[in-house]
Design a protein around this motif. Structure first.
Motif, PDB file in Angstrom:
ATOM      1  N   GLU A 101       0.828  -1.212   0.000  1.00 32.05           N
ATOM      2  CA  GLU A 101       0.000   0.000   0.000  1.00 32.05           C
ATOM      3  C   GLU A 101       0.857   1.254   0.000  1.00 32.05           C
ATOM      4  OE1 GLU A 101      -3.476   2.202   2.605  1.00 32.05           O
ATOM      5  OE2 GLU A 101      -2.841   0.181   3.156  1.00 32.05           O
ATOM      6  N   GLU A 102       1.928   1.255   0.767  1.00 28.38           N
ATOM      7  CA  GLU A 102       2.820   2.416   0.803  1.00 28.38           C
ATOM      8  C   GLU A 102       3.462   2.656  -0.565  1.00 28.38           C
ATOM      9  OE1 GLU A 102       7.016   3.477   2.937  1.00 28.38           O
ATOM     10  OE2 GLU A 102       5.462   2.549   4.190  1.00 28.38           O
ATOM     11  N   ALA A 103       3.900   1.602  -1.238  1.00 31.59           N
ATOM     12  CA  ALA A 103       4.513   1.752  -2.563  1.00 31.59           C
ATOM     13  C   ALA A 103       3.489   2.248  -3.580  1.00 31.59           C
ATOM     14  CB  ALA A 103       5.100   0.420  -3.027  1.00 31.59           C
ATOM     15  N   ALA A 104       2.267   1.710  -3.542  1.00 31.43           N
ATOM     16  CA  ALA A 104       1.225   2.145  -4.478  1.00 31.43           C
ATOM     17  C   ALA A 104       0.809   3.579  -4.192  1.00 31.43           C
ATOM     18  CB  ALA A 104       0.026   1.213  -4.390  1.00 31.43           C
ATOM     19  N   ARG A 105       0.717   3.959  -2.921  1.00 32.15           N
ATOM     20  CA  ARG A 105       0.324   5.331  -2.564  1.00 32.15           C
ATOM     21  C   ARG A 105       1.388   6.334  -3.008  1.00 32.15           C
ATOM     22  NH1 ARG A 105      -3.682   6.800   0.367  1.00 32.15           N
ATOM     23  NH2 ARG A 105      -3.989   4.729   1.239  1.00 32.15           N
ATOM     24  N   THR A 106       2.653   5.996  -2.821  1.00 35.72           N
ATOM     25  CA  THR A 106       3.739   6.878  -3.261  1.00 35.72           C
ATOM     26  C   THR A 106       3.707   7.043  -4.780  1.00 35.72           C
ATOM     27  OG1 THR A 106       5.094   6.179  -1.406  1.00 35.72           O
ATOM     28  CG2 THR A 106       6.237   7.203  -3.253  1.00 35.72           C
ATOM     29  N   ALA A 107       3.519   5.938  -5.490  1.00 38.94           N
ATOM     30  CA  ALA A 107       3.464   5.989  -6.953  1.00 38.94           C
ATOM     31  C   ALA A 107       2.234   6.747  -7.435  1.00 38.94           C
ATOM     32  CB  ALA A 107       3.466   4.576  -7.531  1.00 38.94           C
ATOM     33  N   ALA A 108       1.100   6.570  -6.771  1.00 36.66           N
ATOM     34  CA  ALA A 108      -0.133   7.241  -7.196  1.00 36.66           C
ATOM     35  C   ALA A 108      -0.006   8.758  -7.098  1.00 36.66           C
ATOM     36  CB  ALA A 108      -1.315   6.760  -6.358  1.00 36.66           C
ATOM     37  N   GLY A 109       0.677   9.233  -6.079  1.00 36.13           N
ATOM     38  CA  GLY A 109       0.869  10.675  -5.949  1.00 36.13           C
ATOM     39  C   GLY A 109       1.893  11.223  -6.923  1.00 36.13           C
ATOM     40  N   ALA A 110       2.950  10.465  -7.157  1.00 35.19           N
ATOM     41  CA  ALA A 110       4.041  10.958  -8.006  1.00 35.19           C
ATOM     42  C   ALA A 110       3.714  10.890  -9.490  1.00 35.19           C
ATOM     43  CB  ALA A 110       5.305  10.156  -7.729  1.00 35.19           C
ATOM     44  N   LEU A 111       2.912   9.927  -9.907  1.00 32.57           N
ATOM     45  CA  LEU A 111       2.674   9.730 -11.339  1.00 32.57           C
ATOM     46  C   LEU A 111       1.797  10.810 -11.969  1.00 32.57           C
ATOM     47  CD1 LEU A 111       2.245   5.867 -11.423  1.00 32.57           C
ATOM     48  CD2 LEU A 111       4.077   7.193 -12.469  1.00 32.57           C
ATOM     49  N   VAL A 112       0.909  11.431 -11.204  1.00 28.22           N
ATOM     50  CA  VAL A 112       0.037  12.457 -11.782  1.00 28.22           C
ATOM     51  C   VAL A 112       0.483  13.870 -11.445  1.00 28.22           C
ATOM     52  CG1 VAL A 112      -2.015  11.009 -11.878  1.00 28.22           C
ATOM     53  CG2 VAL A 112      -1.559  12.340  -9.836  1.00 28.22           C
ATOM     54  N   GLY A 113       1.508  14.002 -10.636  1.00 29.85           N
ATOM     55  CA  GLY A 113       1.953  15.312 -10.194  1.00 29.85           C
ATOM     56  C   GLY A 113       2.360  16.225 -11.341  1.00 29.85           C
ATOM     57  N   GLY A 114       1.652  17.344 -11.501  1.00 25.71           N
ATOM     58  CA  GLY A 114       1.983  18.334 -12.511  1.00 25.71           C
ATOM     59  C   GLY A 114       1.610  17.968 -13.931  1.00 25.71           C
ATOM     60  N   LYS A 115       0.844  16.906 -14.140  1.00 23.33           N
ATOM     61  CA  LYS A 115       0.522  16.460 -15.497  1.00 23.33           C
ATOM     62  C   LYS A 115      -0.913  16.764 -15.914  1.00 23.33           C
ATOM     63  CE  LYS A 115       3.760  12.640 -15.496  1.00 23.33           C
ATOM     64  NZ  LYS A 115       3.905  11.185 -15.578  1.00 23.33           N
ATOM     65  N   LEU A 116      -1.776  17.141 -14.985  1.00 22.23           N
ATOM     66  CA  LEU A 116      -3.192  17.296 -15.293  1.00 22.23           C
ATOM     67  C   LEU A 116      -3.536  18.765 -15.539  1.00 22.23           C
ATOM     68  CD1 LEU A 116      -4.578  14.833 -12.620  1.00 22.23           C
ATOM     69  CD2 LEU A 116      -4.062  14.385 -15.015  1.00 22.23           C
ATOM     70  N   PHE A 117      -4.438  19.009 -16.500  1.00 23.47           N
ATOM     71  CA  PHE A 117      -4.778  20.375 -16.891  1.00 23.47           C
ATOM     72  C   PHE A 117      -6.172  20.812 -16.450  1.00 23.47           C
ATOM     73  CE2 PHE A 117      -1.748  19.206 -20.305  1.00 23.47           C
ATOM     74  CZ  PHE A 117      -0.777  20.129 -20.011  1.00 23.47           C
ATOM     75  N   ALA A 118      -7.172  20.004 -16.687  1.00 24.23           N
ATOM     76  CA  ALA A 118      -8.560  20.448 -16.553  1.00 24.23           C
ATOM     77  C   ALA A 118      -9.274  19.845 -15.359  1.00 24.23           C
ATOM     78  CB  ALA A 118      -9.323  20.113 -17.838  1.00 24.23           C
TER      79      ALA A 118
END
Length: 139
Positions: A53-70
């Motif tokens: 869970e810790e690895a998935a939570r870290t990845a979930a936050g890092a993978l979308v950081g700064g990439k979304l527009f709308a």
């Protein structure tokens, strides 16, 4: 006279198409990120569900950081059980004129929810499966 009527409609259509492209891009990034984060949590080297869970939570936050527009108000949930790792993103789509349009058209839901899951791997079973595949290939 005709340009005064047509030009605002063309501009509105153009802006809506641009935001539709932003929405499509954001949904694609969120779906890919959710699945990749679930896969990172499903690795076989995590012995406990808490580590996964810790690895998935870290990845979930890092993978979308700064990439979304709308989108705005992005949150994510990670659930881990004995067989699956599930990552879910929740947000609100920030479309122009959406609040104005909601006054005239009922039932407009501007929330976006994406959920992906991946099966947790058992190292012994994975090794046996690959040995079985390897035996099929060499025959």
């Amino acid at each position: 006279m005709e340009a005064a009527l047509v030009l605002p409609m063309v501009m509105l259509f153009t802006v809506m198409m641009i935001f539709l492209a932003f929405y499509s891009y954001d949904r694609c990034v969120m779906e890919h990120s959710a699945y990749e984060a679930a896969l990172r949590g499903a690795n076989s080297h995590f012995r406990t569900a808490q580590e996964a869970e810790e690895a998935a939570r870290t990845a979930a936050g890092a993978l979308v950081g700064g990439k979304l527009f709308a989108v705005q108000g992005l949150t994510y949930d990670v659930r881990v059980d004995a067989t699956n790792v599930t990552v879910a993103y929740h947000c609100t789509v920030n479309m122009p004129f959406a609040t104005w349009l909601a006054e005239y058209v009922g039932g407009i839901d501007m929330t976006l929810e994406v959920s992906k899951s991946a099966g947790r791997l058992c190292p012994a079973r994975t090794i046996r499966d690959f040995r079985g595949f390897n035996g099929l290939i060499t025959e």
